[in-house]
Design an enzyme around this catalytic site. Structure first.
Site, PDB file in Angstrom:
ATOM      1  N   SER A 118       0.813  -1.215   0.000  1.00 49.00           N
ATOM      2  CA  SER A 118       0.000   0.000   0.000  1.00 49.00           C
ATOM      3  C   SER A 118       0.838   1.253   0.000  1.00 49.00           C
ATOM      4  CB  SER A 118      -0.838   0.054   1.282  1.00 49.00           C
ATOM      5  OG  SER A 118      -1.763  -0.977   1.299  1.00 49.00           O
ATOM      6  N   HIS A 139      -0.767  -2.505  -7.150  1.00 52.40           N
ATOM      7  CA  HIS A 139      -1.565  -2.177  -5.957  1.00 52.40           C
ATOM      8  C   HIS A 139      -3.061  -2.203  -6.267  1.00 52.40           C
ATOM      9  CE1 HIS A 139      -2.704   1.002  -2.716  1.00 52.40           C
ATOM     10  NE2 HIS A 139      -2.878  -0.218  -2.260  1.00 52.40           N
ATOM     11  N   GLU A 151      -3.059   0.550  -9.101  1.00 50.41           N
ATOM     12  CA  GLU A 151      -1.900   1.439  -9.274  1.00 50.41           C
ATOM     13  C   GLU A 151      -0.716   0.568  -9.676  1.00 50.41           C
ATOM     14  OE1 GLU A 151      -2.083   5.198  -6.314  1.00 50.41           O
ATOM     15  OE2 GLU A 151      -1.746   3.322  -5.286  1.00 50.41           O
ATOM     16  N   ASN A 189      -3.125   6.150  -1.367  1.00 52.81           N
ATOM     17  CA  ASN A 189      -3.031   6.203   0.097  1.00 52.81           C
ATOM     18  C   ASN A 189      -2.418   7.500   0.617  1.00 52.81           C
ATOM     19  OD1 ASN A 189      -4.362   3.905   1.005  1.00 52.81           O
ATOM     20  ND2 ASN A 189      -2.682   2.638   0.274  1.00 52.81           N
TER      21      ASN A 189
HETATM   22  C1  LIG Z   1      -5.573   0.543   1.849  1.00 50.68           C
HETATM   23  C2  LIG Z   1      -5.159   0.500   0.432  1.00 50.68           C
HETATM   24  O1  LIG Z   1      -3.978   0.223   0.163  1.00 50.68           O
HETATM   25  C3  LIG Z   1      -6.039   0.861  -0.693  1.00 50.68           C
HETATM   26  C4  LIG Z   1      -7.498   0.556  -0.541  1.00 50.68           C
HETATM   27  O2  LIG Z   1      -7.954  -0.463  -0.963  1.00 50.68           O
HETATM   28  S1  LIG Z   1      -8.391   1.709   0.259  1.00 50.68           S
HETATM   29  C5  LIG Z   1     -10.041   1.076   0.202  1.00 50.68           C
HETATM   30  C6  LIG Z   1     -10.684   1.341  -1.142  1.00 50.68           C
HETATM   31  N1  LIG Z   1     -12.043   0.875  -1.080  1.00 50.68           N
HETATM   32  C7  LIG Z   1     -13.070   1.685  -0.766  1.00 50.68           C
HETATM   33  O3  LIG Z   1     -12.891   2.877  -0.598  1.00 50.68           O
HETATM   34  C8  LIG Z   1     -14.384   1.004  -0.647  1.00 50.68           C
HETATM   35  C9  LIG Z   1     -15.484   1.973  -0.268  1.00 50.68           C
HETATM   36  N2  LIG Z   1     -16.739   1.259  -0.179  1.00 50.68           N
HETATM   37  C10 LIG Z   1     -17.470   0.923  -1.284  1.00 50.68           C
HETATM   38  O4  LIG Z   1     -17.124   1.251  -2.408  1.00 50.68           O
HETATM   39  C11 LIG Z   1     -18.736   0.155  -1.045  1.00 50.68           C
HETATM   40  O5  LIG Z   1     -19.158   0.358   0.261  1.00 50.68           O
HETATM   41  C12 LIG Z   1     -18.574  -1.383  -1.314  1.00 50.68           C
HETATM   42  C13 LIG Z   1     -18.301  -1.628  -2.798  1.00 50.68           C
HETATM   43  C14 LIG Z   1     -17.474  -2.025  -0.483  1.00 50.68           C
HETATM   44  C15 LIG Z   1     -19.866  -2.089  -0.905  1.00 50.68           C
HETATM   45  O6  LIG Z   1     -20.900  -1.508  -1.626  1.00 50.68           O
HETATM   46  P1  LIG Z   1     -22.347  -1.286  -1.016  1.00 50.68           P
HETATM   47  O7  LIG Z   1     -23.212  -0.804  -2.143  1.00 50.68           O
HETATM   48  O8  LIG Z   1     -22.224  -0.488   0.208  1.00 50.68           O
HETATM   49  O9  LIG Z   1     -22.767  -2.703  -0.510  1.00 50.68           O
HETATM   50  P2  LIG Z   1     -23.352  -3.929  -1.278  1.00 50.68           P
HETATM   51  O10 LIG Z   1     -24.593  -3.586  -2.054  1.00 50.68           O
HETATM   52  O11 LIG Z   1     -23.474  -4.999  -0.243  1.00 50.68           O
HETATM   53  O12 LIG Z   1     -22.217  -4.345  -2.276  1.00 50.68           O
HETATM   54  C16 LIG Z   1     -22.099  -3.884  -3.607  1.00 50.68           C
HETATM   55  C17 LIG Z   1     -21.387  -4.965  -4.379  1.00 50.68           C
HETATM   56  O13 LIG Z   1     -20.059  -5.182  -3.856  1.00 50.68           O
HETATM   57  C18 LIG Z   1     -19.876  -6.545  -3.488  1.00 50.68           C
HETATM   58  N3  LIG Z   1     -19.090  -6.598  -2.268  1.00 50.68           N
HETATM   59  C19 LIG Z   1     -19.310  -5.924  -1.123  1.00 50.68           C
HETATM   60  N4  LIG Z   1     -18.355  -6.212  -0.222  1.00 50.68           N
HETATM   61  C20 LIG Z   1     -17.509  -7.076  -0.812  1.00 50.68           C
HETATM   62  C21 LIG Z   1     -16.329  -7.734  -0.401  1.00 50.68           C
HETATM   63  N5  LIG Z   1     -15.796  -7.533   0.815  1.00 50.68           N
HETATM   64  N6  LIG Z   1     -15.716  -8.555  -1.268  1.00 50.68           N
HETATM   65  C22 LIG Z   1     -16.210  -8.756  -2.504  1.00 50.68           C
HETATM   66  N7  LIG Z   1     -17.327  -8.163  -2.960  1.00 50.68           N
HETATM   67  C23 LIG Z   1     -17.970  -7.335  -2.113  1.00 50.68           C
HETATM   68  C24 LIG Z   1     -21.262  -7.084  -3.239  1.00 50.68           C
HETATM   69  O14 LIG Z   1     -21.303  -8.483  -3.505  1.00 50.68           O
HETATM   70  C25 LIG Z   1     -22.102  -6.312  -4.239  1.00 50.68           C
HETATM   71  O15 LIG Z   1     -22.032  -6.894  -5.511  1.00 50.68           O
HETATM   72  P3  LIG Z   1     -23.403  -7.297  -6.238  1.00 50.68           P
HETATM   73  O16 LIG Z   1     -24.356  -6.177  -6.052  1.00 50.68           O
HETATM   74  O17 LIG Z   1     -23.000  -7.488  -7.627  1.00 50.68           O
HETATM   75  O18 LIG Z   1     -23.789  -8.521  -5.506  1.00 50.68           O
HETATM   76  N1  LIG Z   2      -6.498  -4.069   3.498  1.00 45.24           N
HETATM   77  C1  LIG Z   2      -6.565  -3.277   2.451  1.00 45.24           C
HETATM   78  O1  LIG Z   2      -7.568  -2.573   2.247  1.00 45.24           O
HETATM   79  C2  LIG Z   2      -5.452  -3.236   1.479  1.00 45.24           C
HETATM   80  C3  LIG Z   2      -4.232  -3.808   1.775  1.00 45.24           C
HETATM   81  N2  LIG Z   2      -3.213  -3.759   0.854  1.00 45.24           N
HETATM   82  C4  LIG Z   2      -1.927  -4.367   1.157  1.00 45.24           C
HETATM   83  O2  LIG Z   2      -2.041  -5.774   0.952  1.00 45.24           O
HETATM   84  C5  LIG Z   2      -1.186  -6.475   1.868  1.00 45.24           C
HETATM   85  C6  LIG Z   2      -2.007  -7.472   2.655  1.00 45.24           C
HETATM   86  O3  LIG Z   2      -3.041  -6.797   3.335  1.00 45.24           O
HETATM   87  P1  LIG Z   2      -4.357  -7.568   3.844  1.00 45.24           P
HETATM   88  O4  LIG Z   2      -4.738  -8.628   2.888  1.00 45.24           O
HETATM   89  O5  LIG Z   2      -5.314  -6.527   4.223  1.00 45.24           O
HETATM   90  O6  LIG Z   2      -3.767  -8.253   5.177  1.00 45.24           O
HETATM   91  P2  LIG Z   2      -4.302  -9.517   5.973  1.00 45.24           P
HETATM   92  O7  LIG Z   2      -3.813  -9.349   7.369  1.00 45.24           O
HETATM   93  O8  LIG Z   2      -5.755  -9.724   5.713  1.00 45.24           O
HETATM   94  O9  LIG Z   2      -3.544 -10.750   5.252  1.00 45.24           O
HETATM   95  C7  LIG Z   2      -2.165 -10.936   5.214  1.00 45.24           C
HETATM   96  C8  LIG Z   2      -1.928 -12.441   5.135  1.00 45.24           C
HETATM   97  O10 LIG Z   2      -0.540 -12.701   4.875  1.00 45.24           O
HETATM   98  C9  LIG Z   2      -0.110 -13.713   5.763  1.00 45.24           C
HETATM   99  N3  LIG Z   2       1.337 -13.634   5.926  1.00 45.24           N
HETATM  100  C10 LIG Z   2       2.067 -12.819   6.723  1.00 45.24           C
HETATM  101  N4  LIG Z   2       3.383 -13.034   6.534  1.00 45.24           N
HETATM  102  C11 LIG Z   2       3.470 -14.012   5.600  1.00 45.24           C
HETATM  103  C12 LIG Z   2       4.564 -14.667   4.965  1.00 45.24           C
HETATM  104  N5  LIG Z   2       5.819 -14.386   5.285  1.00 45.24           N
HETATM  105  N6  LIG Z   2       4.299 -15.616   4.025  1.00 45.24           N
HETATM  106  C13 LIG Z   2       3.032 -15.930   3.694  1.00 45.24           C
HETATM  107  N7  LIG Z   2       1.957 -15.331   4.257  1.00 45.24           N
HETATM  108  C14 LIG Z   2       2.181 -14.388   5.196  1.00 45.24           C
HETATM  109  C15 LIG Z   2      -0.882 -13.442   7.041  1.00 45.24           C
HETATM  110  O11 LIG Z   2      -0.849 -14.555   7.886  1.00 45.24           O
HETATM  111  P3  LIG Z   2      -0.871 -14.302   9.525  1.00 45.24           P
HETATM  112  O12 LIG Z   2      -2.145 -13.605   9.806  1.00 45.24           O
HETATM  113  O13 LIG Z   2      -0.762 -15.695  10.051  1.00 45.24           O
HETATM  114  O14 LIG Z   2       0.359 -13.453   9.814  1.00 45.24           O
HETATM  115  C16 LIG Z   2      -2.260 -13.170   6.448  1.00 45.24           C
HETATM  116  O15 LIG Z   2      -2.951 -14.371   6.169  1.00 45.24           O
HETATM  117  C17 LIG Z   2      -0.489  -5.391   2.721  1.00 45.24           C
HETATM  118  O16 LIG Z   2       0.729  -5.067   2.127  1.00 45.24           O
HETATM  119  C18 LIG Z   2      -1.465  -4.226   2.610  1.00 45.24           C
HETATM  120  O17 LIG Z   2      -0.853  -2.988   2.816  1.00 45.24           O
HETATM  121  C19 LIG Z   2      -3.357  -3.185  -0.374  1.00 45.24           C
HETATM  122  C20 LIG Z   2      -4.571  -2.641  -0.732  1.00 45.24           C
HETATM  123  C21 LIG Z   2      -5.700  -2.573   0.184  1.00 45.24           C
END
Ligand SMILES: CC(=O)CC(=O)SCCNC(=O)CCNC(=O)[C@H](O)C(C)(C)COP(=O)(O)OP(=O)(O)OC[C@H]1O[C@@H](n2cnc3c(N)ncnc32)[C@H](O)[C@@H]1OP(=O)(O)O
Ligand SMILES: NC(=O)C1=CN([C@@H]2O[C@H](COP(=O)(O)OP(=O)(O)OC[C@H]3O[C@@H](n4cnc5c(N)ncnc54)[C@H](OP(=O)(O)O)[C@@H]3O)[C@@H](O)[C@H]2O)C=CC1
Length: 286
Positions: A118, A139, A151, A189
């Site tokens: 991320s 990403h 990304e 991010n």
């Molecule tokens: C941290 C990082 O490195 C980067 C990141 O990823 S940051 C996070 C980026 N993501 C966001 O910002 C998500 C923001 N939230 C949303 O866009 C919406 O709330 C959401 C798409 C998650 C859910 O949408 P919603 O309209 O509130 O709920 P809902 O109607 O239940 O779901 C819409 C669709 O998404 C699907 N969905 C919801 N949650 C899901 C999940 N966890 N996994 C897979 N599919 C999912 C549902 O199945 C549904 O699909 P269908 O209608 O085709 O069945």
């Molecule tokens: N969460 C998010 O919204 C997003 C996350 N990311 C990135 O994706 C990556 C994973 O995040 P996320 O899926 O949320 O994390 P989770 O905690 O859901 O999953 C990570 C998984 O990796 C396993 N793990 C840790 N170390 C090892 C290793 N050495 N070998 C194999 N498996 C390992 C963990 O096991 P255990 O729990 O046993 O340690 C766990 O099952 C991070 O880099 C995060 O920044 C990117 C986009 C969005």
């Protein structure tokens, strides 16, 4: 041509990435250290594919074929005949480096090593391998099957050929790739996480309740989720690690993580995946 992929880390991101790869016709290993984590990942994929069948987006036959392309893995040796590895383990540099070093010794010469990090430096991860030109950031956004963006981040050493192959793959997966340079937090991010951190500060300082902060951003700005719901969804550990990377990487106090975020992570309140974060959940998701 990328035909066989190993996804390392079967958490919420790894399972989603494995799912979209298998749906696109690739052969996929879903790898985690623990068999239990792999099975949990495969179960969550099975549920989502089942929902796709119910909604008429996929036939039962396509669902079965997709599942047959997914193979569980608890040994990184399974990467020995893969064209691509996508790493999605915890957001910690030392853990990612160790995984990349090991993969470098296992995968065939032509294989690309991608990270779903991320925020961490692709350049630094690449430098731990003997093929830095074939290391790249890919990403995905959470939830992977739903969100269109990927990304694609070039490290300083990433070759144009590697970039083109991964850009093409993102399109094959039905995603929209954007090209991003290797700076802390990339684009998404760098913009999203300070907003989430600020939302946590407003709760910490008693400006408003968790619910009212979320309602403000949902109804006031039309965000699909409030920032605290989103933080719980992402994982508070991941949010903290990203803020720390921004804080250290830019050496700017505007990125200091909120003490409340630190405290929640110390308590093991990591959000939806542990059943408690800013909200409480049934402990079902992984
Ligand atoms: C941290 C990082 O490195 C980067 C990141 O990823 S940051 C996070 C980026 N993501 C966001 O910002 C998500 C923001 N939230 C949303 O866009 C919406 O709330 C959401 C798409 C998650 C859910 O949408 P919603 O309209 O509130 O709920 P809902 O109607 O239940 O779901 C819409 C669709 O998404 C699907 N969905 C919801 N949650 C899901 C999940 N966890 N996994 C897979 N599919 C999912 C549902 O199945 C549904 O699909 P269908 O209608 O085709 O069945
Ligand atoms: N969460 C998010 O919204 C997003 C996350 N990311 C990135 O994706 C990556 C994973 O995040 P996320 O899926 O949320 O994390 P989770 O905690 O859901 O999953 C990570 C998984 O990796 C396993 N793990 C840790 N170390 C090892 C290793 N050495 N070998 C194999 N498996 C390992 C963990 O096991 P255990 O729990 O046993 O340690 C766990 O099952 C991070 O880099 C995060 O920044 C990117 C986009 C969005």
């Amino acid at each position: 041509m990328i035909k066989k992929v190993l996804v390392v880390g079967a958490g919420q991101m790894g399972a989603g990435i494995a799912q979209v790869c298998a749906q696109a016709g690739l052969e996929v290993f879903l790898h985690d250290q623990k068999e239990e984590a792999v099975q949990k990942g495969l179960q969550s994929i099975g549920k989502l594919l089942g929902r796709a069948v119910e909604k008429g987006r996929m036939t039962e036959g396509e669902k079965i074929a997709t599942q047959q392309r997914l193979t569980p893995s608890t040994s990184l040796q399974d990467a020995a005949d893969c064209d691509l590895v996508i790493e999605a383990v915890v957001e910690k540099m030392e853990v990612k480096k160790a995984v990349f070093q090991e993969l470098d010794g296992i995968t065939p010469k032509h294989a690309i090593l991608a990270t779903n990090t991320s925020s961490l430096a692709i350049t630094e991860i690449a430098a731990t391998t003997k093929r830095p030109d074939q290391v790249i950031g890919m990403h995905f956004m959470n939830p992977v099957p739903v969100m269109k963006l990927v990304e694609i981040i070039r490290g300083l050493q990433t070759s144009e050929e590697t970039f083109k192959e991964i850009e093409e793959l993102a399109k094959v997966l039905g995603k929209v790739p954007v090209s991003v340079e290797d700076y802390p937090g990339f684009v998404s991010n760098r913009i999203l996480m300070p907003m989430i951190n600020e939302a946590i500060f407003t709760v910490y300082e008693g400006v408003a309740t968790v619910e009212d902060v979320d309602t403000s951003m949902k109804l006031g700005m039309n965000h699909p989720m409030g920032p605290l719901t989103l933080a719980d969804f992402i994982g508070l550990d991941t949010c903290l690690y990203i803020m720390e990377v921004l804080h250290e990487g830019f050496a700017d106090s505007k990125y200091r993580p909120c003490p409340l975020l630190k405290q929640y992570v110390q308590a093991g309140w990591l959000g939806k995946k542990t059943g408690r974060g800013f909200y409480q959940y049934e402990k079902t998701t992984g």
